[in-house]
Write a protein that holds these residues in place. Structure first.
Motif, PDB file in Angstrom:
ATOM      1  N   ASP A 398       0.841  -1.191   0.000  1.00 28.80           N
ATOM      2  CA  ASP A 398       0.000   0.000   0.000  1.00 28.80           C
ATOM      3  C   ASP A 398       0.878   1.244   0.000  1.00 28.80           C
ATOM      4  OD1 ASP A 398      -1.917   1.946   0.360  1.00 28.80           O
ATOM      5  OD2 ASP A 398      -3.109   0.743   1.723  1.00 28.80           O
ATOM      6  N   LEU A 399       0.892   1.950  -1.132  1.00 27.41           N
ATOM      7  CA  LEU A 399       1.675   3.175  -1.240  1.00 27.41           C
ATOM      8  C   LEU A 399       0.952   4.375  -0.644  1.00 27.41           C
ATOM      9  CD1 LEU A 399       3.002   2.789  -4.897  1.00 27.41           C
ATOM     10  CD2 LEU A 399       4.253   2.358  -2.782  1.00 27.41           C
ATOM     11  N   ARG A 400      -0.351   4.221  -0.399  1.00 28.74           N
ATOM     12  CA  ARG A 400      -1.146   5.358   0.072  1.00 28.74           C
ATOM     13  C   ARG A 400      -0.689   5.840   1.446  1.00 28.74           C
ATOM     14  NH1 ARG A 400      -6.734   2.266  -1.021  1.00 28.74           N
ATOM     15  NH2 ARG A 400      -5.450   0.687   0.005  1.00 28.74           N
ATOM     16  N   ARG A 401      -0.474   4.887   2.357  1.00 28.32           N
ATOM     17  CA  ARG A 401      -0.056   5.270   3.713  1.00 28.32           C
ATOM     18  C   ARG A 401       1.317   5.932   3.708  1.00 28.32           C
ATOM     19  NH1 ARG A 401      -3.110   0.652   4.507  1.00 28.32           N
ATOM     20  NH2 ARG A 401      -4.759   0.865   6.069  1.00 28.32           N
ATOM     21  N   LYS A 402       2.207   5.430   2.834  1.00 32.28           N
ATOM     22  CA  LYS A 402       3.546   6.003   2.764  1.00 32.28           C
ATOM     23  C   LYS A 402       3.491   7.440   2.254  1.00 32.28           C
ATOM     24  CE  LYS A 402       8.182   5.057   0.977  1.00 32.28           C
ATOM     25  NZ  LYS A 402       9.018   4.136   0.175  1.00 32.28           N
ATOM     26  N   LEU A 403       2.649   7.689   1.266  1.00 35.23           N
ATOM     27  CA  LEU A 403       2.525   9.053   0.741  1.00 35.23           C
ATOM     28  C   LEU A 403       1.952   9.979   1.801  1.00 35.23           C
ATOM     29  CD1 LEU A 403       2.686  11.085  -1.549  1.00 35.23           C
ATOM     30  CD2 LEU A 403       0.474  10.256  -2.373  1.00 35.23           C
ATOM     31  N   LEU A 404       0.962   9.507   2.539  1.00 40.08           N
ATOM     32  CA  LEU A 404       0.352  10.341   3.571  1.00 40.08           C
ATOM     33  C   LEU A 404       1.303  10.603   4.735  1.00 40.08           C
ATOM     34  CD1 LEU A 404      -3.255   8.835   3.664  1.00 40.08           C
ATOM     35  CD2 LEU A 404      -2.621  11.131   2.916  1.00 40.08           C
ATOM     36  N   SER A 405       2.065   9.583   5.125  1.00 40.77           N
ATOM     37  CA  SER A 405       2.932   9.727   6.296  1.00 40.77           C
ATOM     38  C   SER A 405       4.252  10.416   5.976  1.00 40.77           C
ATOM     39  CB  SER A 405       3.204   8.359   6.927  1.00 40.77           C
ATOM     40  OG  SER A 405       3.887   7.517   6.011  1.00 40.77           O
ATOM     41  N   GLU A 406       4.839  10.110   4.810  1.00 38.00           N
ATOM     42  CA  GLU A 406       6.151  10.656   4.479  1.00 38.00           C
ATOM     43  C   GLU A 406       6.078  11.834   3.521  1.00 38.00           C
ATOM     44  OE1 GLU A 406       8.783   7.590   3.195  1.00 38.00           O
ATOM     45  OE2 GLU A 406       8.182   6.195   4.785  1.00 38.00           O
ATOM     46  N   GLY A 407       4.941  11.996   2.852  1.00 40.09           N
ATOM     47  CA  GLY A 407       4.782  13.124   1.939  1.00 40.09           C
ATOM     48  C   GLY A 407       5.461  12.936   0.602  1.00 40.09           C
ATOM     49  N   LYS A 408       6.005  11.740   0.348  1.00 41.01           N
ATOM     50  CA  LYS A 408       6.711  11.511  -0.909  1.00 41.01           C
ATOM     51  C   LYS A 408       6.828  10.015  -1.158  1.00 41.01           C
ATOM     52  CE  LYS A 408      11.292  12.148  -3.028  1.00 41.01           C
ATOM     53  NZ  LYS A 408      12.625  12.784  -2.890  1.00 41.01           N
ATOM     54  N   ILE A 409       6.616   9.589  -2.394  1.00 37.09           N
ATOM     55  CA  ILE A 409       6.903   8.215  -2.783  1.00 37.09           C
ATOM     56  C   ILE A 409       7.586   8.228  -4.144  1.00 37.09           C
ATOM     57  CG2 ILE A 409       5.052   7.108  -1.478  1.00 37.09           C
ATOM     58  CD1 ILE A 409       3.484   6.918  -4.108  1.00 37.09           C
ATOM     59  N   SER A 410       8.413   7.230  -4.381  1.00 37.94           N
ATOM     60  CA  SER A 410       9.063   7.045  -5.671  1.00 37.94           C
ATOM     61  C   SER A 410       8.781   5.618  -6.122  1.00 37.94           C
ATOM     62  CB  SER A 410      10.573   7.269  -5.552  1.00 37.94           C
ATOM     63  OG  SER A 410      11.224   7.009  -6.784  1.00 37.94           O
ATOM     64  N   THR A 411       8.347   5.456  -7.355  1.00 37.10           N
ATOM     65  CA  THR A 411       7.992   4.126  -7.841  1.00 37.10           C
ATOM     66  C   THR A 411       8.504   3.907  -9.259  1.00 37.10           C
ATOM     67  OG1 THR A 411       6.161   2.630  -8.382  1.00 37.10           O
ATOM     68  CG2 THR A 411       5.725   4.983  -8.582  1.00 37.10           C
ATOM     69  N   ASN A 412       9.023   2.704  -9.511  1.00 35.99           N
ATOM     70  CA  ASN A 412       9.368   2.325 -10.881  1.00 35.99           C
ATOM     71  C   ASN A 412       8.328   1.372 -11.440  1.00 35.99           C
ATOM     72  OD1 ASN A 412       9.962  -0.122  -9.607  1.00 35.99           O
ATOM     73  ND2 ASN A 412      12.154   0.253  -9.607  1.00 35.99           N
ATOM     74  N   GLY A 413       7.155   1.360 -10.794  1.00 34.74           N
ATOM     75  CA  GLY A 413       6.079   0.482 -11.217  1.00 34.74           C
ATOM     76  C   GLY A 413       5.155   1.068 -12.268  1.00 34.74           C
ATOM     77  N   ILE A 414       5.300   2.355 -12.570  1.00 37.03           N
ATOM     78  CA  ILE A 414       4.524   2.953 -13.668  1.00 37.03           C
ATOM     79  C   ILE A 414       5.358   2.814 -14.928  1.00 37.03           C
ATOM     80  CG2 ILE A 414       3.415   5.027 -14.559  1.00 37.03           C
ATOM     81  CD1 ILE A 414       2.977   5.957 -11.738  1.00 37.03           C
ATOM     82  N   LEU A 415       4.919   1.953 -15.825  1.00 41.44           N
ATOM     83  CA  LEU A 415       5.698   1.623 -17.015  1.00 41.44           C
ATOM     84  C   LEU A 415       5.152   2.345 -18.242  1.00 41.44           C
ATOM     85  CD1 LEU A 415       6.069  -2.221 -16.446  1.00 41.44           C
ATOM     86  CD2 LEU A 415       7.572  -0.379 -15.655  1.00 41.44           C
TER      87      LEU A 415
END
Length: 518
Positions: A398-415
């Motif tokens: 779940d990337l949603r909690r990380k974005l809410l808690s840390e304010g930033k996410i980086s993903t190489n899953g969008i191709l």
């Protein structure tokens, strides 16, 4: 001679109209069916089936010219026929590979007949779409709708071959069997892991060699297929296993790969299957005391089930299931397979559809540490299966909690398509999660930042990274209805690598998208 079910429906309806409506001719000059065979089974079958359907669609064209209206039953028949036509069209690249097996005369004759058959298919697909579009426009007018016909319905098919690559026209992309309509994937909920453990597209392997990051007890080789790049051909055989260098799988992880087939058809065995195995060892067997095995059917003459079986503590397992699924069209059309393991839960998607979601398939946690593939019951040197873009990543929860808690996410899953800003539809699981964060808290604004690997010129990569960030914004706005003023975009090109650009793993890490709270 036997016809596919949908072709028989068209034939019956065509014969009825032939007697009821005499002296009707289509506008287009009729293509002449080849009168002799080539002597290459797959080519002869492709040509015969193409012209069988062409003949039926040609008659419909004539009825439409004469002003004969289509009713609901006719619409259903045409829609079914369109599925058959596009599936047949997408099999052409695979069949073209068989042409090389003949002598010079057969090659020339096969090429000529394949060109005629593809011309017939192009006409049939275009005409069928236009017939359906005209009917749909009448329906919309009756409903007082002012919506226009979609571009996809009016586009002319060119050379639909599966996943898009650089240099293809928009028409080719719109007619691809793998849907370029991202809205089809709008509810796709697969989210790839965010820590890359393994990636292989065979870019560093030589053609004809066994891939350097795999092991087997048989053989296999890396091949190059047209403009689709490099693929690893698995060999069929009893007790034959292919083991990528994936060790110590974590508790939560995802697996993704693409499949390409050649020669698969009505004669393919109902027992032909690709097995994806999670195992407690890296030996050439399913497992010693523990394993989980899911197999995908490859046969085409029936809708065969997906099978899921687990085995734990040398005493069997709780799951031994046949799961109803019709993967025939997908198997011929370069499907994308995605698997998510979250503690004991196991899920599997083929393209946008989730077929397996078993809550306790992994009965004992932290014992299945290895990934294996096994292929059985294909005809040697006639039926082929290739795999590429194998990606294993930790996480995927779940990337949603990380974005809410840390304010930033980086993903190489969008191709994206190679060298393009076109989002591959299977990537929408991540975009969907980002949209859910934005819908939950309407005060959040995001900056979307694209990054590329180092292949190509710096200036071109900078431009591409900005275009990819903009494409993600467009998906959030157009599919998930996020207000555009809540999103900003930027691109950094290749200037901020996080992996080694000399390796395929490092390149995959560098091709990423960041979401940063503003």
């Amino acid at each position: 001679m036997t016809f596919p079910k949908n072709a028989q429906s068209i034939l019956v309806f065509g014969i009825l109209l032939l007697f009821l409506t005499p002296n009707i001719y289509a506008q287009t000059k009729r293509l002449k069916r080849p009168s002799s065979r080539v002597g290459i089974y797959s080519v002869d079958q492709f040509v015969r089936e193409s012209f069988d359907i062409y003949d039926k669609v040609y008659k419909y064209d004539g009825y439409a010219e004469a002003g004969t209206p289509l009713d609901d039953e006719d619409i259903d028949v045409l829609e079914d026929a369109l599925n058959d036509l596009e599936g047949l069209s997408d099999s052409a690249p695979n069949i073209l590979g068989d042409v090389d097996k003949g002598n010079a005369f057969k090659k020339a004759k096969a090429t000529l007949q394949m060109n005629k058959a593809q011309k017939a298919l192009k006409y049939s697909i275009k005409t069928t779409k236009e017939l359906l579009t005209n009917q749909r426009e009448r329906d919309k007018k009756d409903d007082d709708s002012d919506e226009t016909t979609s571009k996809d319905d009016n586009s002319e098919d060119t050379n639909s071959t599966g996943r898009d690559t650089d240099g293809k026209t928009e028409d080719t992309k719109e007619d691809s069997n793998i849907s370029d309509n991202l809205e089809v994937y709008s509810k796709y909920d697969f989210v790839p892991g965010d820590k890359l453990l393994f990636f292989d597209d065979f870019a560093k392997d030589f053609i004809g060699d066994f891939p350097s990051k795999w092991n087997t007890n048989a053989s296999g080789e890396v091949v190059k297929i047209g403009d689709k790049g490099k693929w690893f051909e698995l060999k069929t055989g009893y007790g034959v296993y292919y083991v990528p260098d994936v060790e110590d799988l974590p508790e939560d992880y995802t697996i993704e790969f693409d499949i390409l087939t050649k020669g698969i058809g009505q004669q393919t065995s109902s027992t032909a299957r690709l097995h994806v195995i999670l195992s407690d060892n890296n030996k050439f067997n399913d497992g010693t005391a523990h394993y989980a095995n899911v197999s995908l059917p490859l046969g085409q003459y029936g809708a065969f089930s997906i099978r899921a079986k687990n085995y734990f503590n040398r005493g069997g397992g709780a799951v031994n299931t046949d799961i109803k699924a019709d993967l025939r069209k997908a198997i011929l059309n370069q499907p994308h397979i995605a698997i998510s393991v979250t503690e004991k839960r196991y899920r599997l998607w083929v393209n946008e559809t989730k077929y397996i979601d078993i809550p306790r398939f992994i009965e004992v946690e932290n014992v299945l540490k290895y990934l294996k593939f096994h292929l059985n019951n294909l005809k040697d040197n006639e039926e082929h299966l290739y795999i590429s873009n194998l990606k294993v990543a930790e996480g995927g929860v779940d990337l949603r909690r990380k974005l809410l808690s840390e304010g930033k996410i980086s993903t190489n899953g969008i191709l994206f398509d190679s060298g393009s800003a076109n989002i591959q539809p299977q990537s929408l699981g991540i975009v969907r999660q980002i949209s859910q964060v934005l819908m939950q808290d309407e005060t959040i604004r995001l900056n979307i930042v694209g990054h590329t690997d180092a292949d190509g010129a710096d200036e071109a990569n900078l431009k591409l990274s900005k275009a990819r960030a903009a494409a993600v914004k467009d998906a959030l706005v157009n599919i998930y209805k996020i207000a555009p003023d809540r999103l900003e975009t930027d691109g950094k090109g290749e200037s901020m690598p996080i992996g080694d650009n000399s390796t395929s793993d490092g390149k995959a890490q560098n091709r990423r998208v960041e979401f940063i709270k503003i």
